[in-house]
Design a protein around this motif. Sequence first.
Motif, PDB file in Angstrom:
ATOM      1  N   THR A 115       0.819  -1.233   0.000  1.00  0.00           N
ATOM      2  CA  THR A 115       0.000   0.000   0.000  1.00  0.00           C
ATOM      3  C   THR A 115       0.849   1.278   0.000  1.00  0.00           C
ATOM      4  O   THR A 115       2.027   1.265   0.385  1.00  0.00           O
ATOM      5  N   GLU A 116       0.196   2.364  -0.405  1.00  0.00           N
ATOM      6  CA  GLU A 116       0.825   3.689  -0.406  1.00  0.00           C
ATOM      7  C   GLU A 116       1.192   4.111   1.020  1.00  0.00           C
ATOM      8  O   GLU A 116       2.192   4.789   1.241  1.00  0.00           O
ATOM      9  N   ILE A 172       4.442   2.679   1.841  1.00  0.00           N
ATOM     10  CA  ILE A 172       5.520   3.377   1.125  1.00  0.00           C
ATOM     11  C   ILE A 172       5.853   4.680   1.847  1.00  0.00           C
ATOM     12  O   ILE A 172       7.028   4.988   2.084  1.00  0.00           O
ATOM     13  N   ALA A 173       4.809   5.428   2.235  1.00  0.00           N
ATOM     14  CA  ALA A 173       5.025   6.721   2.892  1.00  0.00           C
ATOM     15  C   ALA A 173       5.794   6.544   4.206  1.00  0.00           C
ATOM     16  O   ALA A 173       6.754   7.274   4.472  1.00  0.00           O
ATOM     17  N   ILE A 181       2.583  -3.768  -4.762  1.00  0.00           N
ATOM     18  CA  ILE A 181       2.180  -2.423  -5.199  1.00  0.00           C
ATOM     19  C   ILE A 181       3.134  -1.890  -6.278  1.00  0.00           C
ATOM     20  O   ILE A 181       2.733  -1.110  -7.134  1.00  0.00           O
TER      21      ILE A 181
END
Length: 278
Positions: free
Chosen positions: A240-241, A244-245, A259
């Motif tokens: 998921t984003e 990543i963040a 992803i």
Amino acid sequence: AAKKSGKNCWRFYETTMQIEAYDKIRLINSLRHAIENQELSLHYQPQVDINGCTVGFEALLRWNSPEHGAISPTRFIPLAEQNGLIQKIGNWVLKEASQFARKLVNKGWGHIHVAVNVSPYQLCADHFIDDVRKALYSAGIEPNQLEIEITENALIESLEESTHILEKIQAMGIRMSLDDFGTGYSSLTYLQRLPVKTLKIDKAFIDMILTNKAQKAIIRTIIDMAHIMKMNVVAEGVETEIQIAYLAKCHCDLLQGYIISPPVPEAEAINFLSYCKK
Ligand code: C2E
Ligand code: MG
Ligand code: MG
Ligand code: MG
């Protein structure tokens, strides 16, 4: 009712076990001929930096058997290890992945590494270093284009022996990474003794970013610790984003996961590189 059919239940259980044993034997026999029958292939999963640029691939073995269908490596690798087939299969993987690395060089992507999973049984065989050397030589690639992934548990079980072999591999200029980090029992003391360049944080930890707020601080700590020891960190199984963040915030070096891309066949992996600067 259970008591009444007790005997039948037991007989049923016995039969199931027999079928399972029989299936396993059939599977092992098929696996024995999988290389000659060209049923094995490698898929490649990109490893990207924080800017999304591909810096490497992990080679993941696939077995497509006409008789049994597609079988997961989590199932057939242990079978291969228990039945003395892992040396031959592992050597095939080394050669095939090195040939892929050669194709990358030919296309101008010589700086991209290819990581190969190596079983502890394979690592500890006398001819392992020779096999690696031959794979590099026949593909004509530089040693630093190849990375060898060893799981944490495998190393800790035979620390003395493994460390010795890993030192030889390191001396050859091949990179090494510790796979599934966090699932085993390695301590800081062990880690400092191992000639390992990269830590791959297991997916179970990466999942915590989404589910467990308190424990996600552990990830940041692992990354900081690895950096203090001059190691790189790869996050495994990023989906998921949000992950990543958080990983970017923690200065994680590389990301690998669905992803970005699942493991894909060779041609697709090469296409994937067109999104990336040379
Ligand atoms: P591994 O080396 O830890 O590889 C990562 C596994 O996670 C791969 O499963 C990969 O497809 C999967 N994966 C990657 N990203 C994601 C994601 O975002 N979500 C989820 N759910 N999964 C993700 P795969 O290909 O089934 O391989 C399983 C294991 O089998 C590998 O774990 C490795 O231990 C072993 N294996 C695979 N190929 C080889 C090989 O050539 N030799 C040896 N000795 N073992 C191998
Ligand atoms: Mg791996
Ligand atoms: Mg792993
Ligand atoms: Mg694994």
